[in-house]
Design a protein around this motif. Structure first.
Motif, short mmCIF file in Angstrom:
data_model
loop_
_atom_site.label_atom_id
_atom_site.label_comp_id
_atom_site.label_asym_id
_atom_site.label_seq_id
_atom_site.Cartn_x
_atom_site.Cartn_y
_atom_site.Cartn_z
N ALA A 118 -55.56 63.34 34.80
CA ALA A 118 -55.24 64.75 34.65
C ALA A 118 -54.00 65.12 35.45
O ALA A 118 -53.15 65.90 34.99
CB ALA A 118 -56.42 65.61 35.08
N ASP A 119 -53.85 64.53 36.62
CA ASP A 119 -52.73 64.86 37.49
C ASP A 119 -51.40 64.41 36.91
O ASP A 119 -50.36 65.05 37.13
CB ASP A 119 -52.94 64.23 38.86
CG ASP A 119 -51.96 64.75 39.90
OD1 ASP A 119 -51.81 65.98 40.00
OD2 ASP A 119 -51.33 63.92 40.59
N ILE A 120 -51.40 63.32 36.14
CA ILE A 120 -50.15 62.82 35.57
C ILE A 120 -49.94 63.28 34.13
O ILE A 120 -48.98 62.87 33.47
CB ILE A 120 -50.06 61.28 35.65
CG1 ILE A 120 -51.14 60.63 34.78
CG2 ILE A 120 -50.15 60.80 37.08
CD1 ILE A 120 -51.01 59.12 34.69
N MET B 203 -48.68 55.22 37.80
CA MET B 203 -50.08 55.45 38.13
C MET B 203 -50.65 54.32 38.98
O MET B 203 -51.43 54.54 39.92
CB MET B 203 -50.90 55.61 36.85
CG MET B 203 -52.38 55.80 37.06
SD MET B 203 -53.30 55.89 35.51
CE MET B 203 -53.11 54.19 34.91
N GLU C 284 -59.43 62.27 37.48
CA GLU C 284 -58.56 63.17 38.23
C GLU C 284 -57.13 62.65 38.24
O GLU C 284 -56.17 63.43 38.13
CB GLU C 284 -59.07 63.33 39.66
CG GLU C 284 -60.44 63.95 39.77
CD GLU C 284 -61.57 62.93 39.71
OE1 GLU C 284 -61.29 61.75 39.38
OE2 GLU C 284 -62.73 63.31 39.97
N VAL C 285 -56.97 61.35 38.36
CA VAL C 285 -55.63 60.76 38.36
C VAL C 285 -54.95 61.01 37.01
O VAL C 285 -53.78 61.41 36.94
CB VAL C 285 -55.69 59.25 38.67
CG1 VAL C 285 -54.30 58.64 38.62
CG2 VAL C 285 -56.34 59.00 40.01
N ASP D 84 -55.04 56.72 45.21
CA ASP D 84 -56.31 57.17 44.64
C ASP D 84 -56.68 56.34 43.42
O ASP D 84 -57.87 56.09 43.16
CB ASP D 84 -56.28 58.66 44.30
CG ASP D 84 -55.07 59.10 43.50
OD1 ASP D 84 -54.19 58.26 43.21
OD2 ASP D 84 -54.98 60.30 43.17
N TYR D 85 -55.69 55.87 42.67
CA TYR D 85 -55.98 54.99 41.54
C TYR D 85 -56.45 53.63 42.05
O TYR D 85 -57.43 53.07 41.53
CB TYR D 85 -54.74 54.82 40.66
CG TYR D 85 -54.90 53.78 39.59
CD1 TYR D 85 -55.55 54.08 38.39
CD2 TYR D 85 -54.42 52.48 39.77
CE1 TYR D 85 -55.73 53.12 37.41
CE2 TYR D 85 -54.59 51.51 38.79
CZ TYR D 85 -55.24 51.84 37.62
OH TYR D 85 -55.42 50.88 36.66
N ARG E 251 -50.50 54.46 42.86
CA ARG E 251 -51.14 55.55 43.60
C ARG E 251 -52.36 55.04 44.37
O ARG E 251 -53.16 54.26 43.86
CB ARG E 251 -51.58 56.66 42.63
CG ARG E 251 -50.44 57.38 41.97
CD ARG E 251 -50.93 58.37 40.94
NE ARG E 251 -51.91 59.32 41.46
CZ ARG E 251 -51.87 60.63 41.31
NH1 ARG E 251 -50.85 61.18 40.64
NH2 ARG E 251 -52.81 61.41 41.78
#
Length: 282
Positions: free
Chosen positions: A71-73, A111, A68-69, A116-117, A114
């Motif tokens: 994909a978000d970046i 990244m 998800e991380v 979440d990462y 973050r």
């Protein structure tokens, strides 16, 4: 959880200064990069907080996978492959290879800040024994000058793909002797191609290495990915007398350090990602 960047990891030497420079890059000075990951797993995962677990190192790394991380970046996993054989290179023994295409160096650097990462990264720390991560960009290869019609159809090669022995990706991570790479490697490539092309070789991507993000202190110059219709096809090239002579005369003269890994891909969009970047001017 802190949004400060990672400065150390337990599975290798992190070049935090290089990553910090990336975080400050202006968009006009940046662009797409491919992060090539070689991974060696612990037999059993070991979490820093001491929690009990029955996970293997590989299973812990599977829990890390920050899809998800990424994909978000705007990043994409373009290759995931198990190491079937390690033909050249010292310890550690590598278990898996992954390549992630990032839209920029800055995106990679940011990244790691973050939350979440960082929450997922504890699983990577638990599972990983050692890692090499190199920052790579595509370079020219003999395929650029080759007429596509000259490529041999895999249905017509001596060792075509089968259900038991399908296509393999062969990774060469290379450090050259200073001043020896250009002439000697070109001579080797010319001789090796005479053997490899009739066996169906394809170049998935050749990359120049800008830096080692995480490693063991060794620097690297290039990473090359070549695709063969089968492992048997690749081994026929390896043991061909003409290629072996070229290896002794030229390749061994040019190369100071290397890993050669035979990979079985699970995900393989590496070649497509390079072609797409070139079409976009990246």
């Amino acid at each position: 959880m802190s949004d400060a960047p990672l400065t150390t990891v337990p599975y290798g030497r992190l070049d935090a200064d290089m990553v910090a420079r990336w975080a400050a890059l202006a968009p006009e000075d940046d662009g797409p990069v491919w992060m090539v990951n070689l991974m060696s797993y612990r037999e059993r995962a070991a979490y820093a907080d001491g929690r009990e677990t029955d996970l293997t190192g590989r299973e812990a790394d599977d829990r890390y996978a920050p899809l998800e991380v990424l994909a978000d970046i705007g990043a994409e996993i373009v290759l995931v492959a198990d190491v079937e054989d390690q033909l050249l290179g010292p310890e550690p023994r590598w278990d898996r290879v992954a390549v992630v295409r990032y839209p920029s160096r800055r995106a990679f650097a940011e990244m790691a800040t973050r939350a979440d990462y960082r929450e997922r990264h504890v699983h990577k720390e638990a599972g990983m024994e050692a890692t090499i991560i190199t920052c790579a960009v595509p370079i020219g290869s003999p395929a650029d000058a080759m007429d596509p019609d000259a490529l041999v159809d895999w249905g017509e090669v001596p060792h075509p793909p089968t259900d038991e022995d399908g296509p393999v990706e062969v990774l060469h991570l290379i450090r050259f002797h200073p001043g020896r790479a250009d002439d000697e490697m070109v001579r080797y490539q010319d001789d090796a191609a005479l053997v490899a092309v009739p066996h169906g070789v394809r170049i998935a991507g050749w990359f120049g290495i800008e830096g080692t993000v995480i490693g063991d202190g060794r620097g690297w110059d290039q990473v090359r990915f070549n695709t063969f219709p089968s492992r048997e096809a690749f081994m026929a090239v390896v043991f061909d007398p003409q290629r072996l002579e070229a290896q002794r005369s030229h390749r061994e003269v040019a190369i100071a350090d290397t890993y050669t890994l035979v990979l079985r891909p699970v995900i393989d969009r590496l070649g497509a990602s390079v072609a797409e970047a070139r079409a976009d001017g990246g």
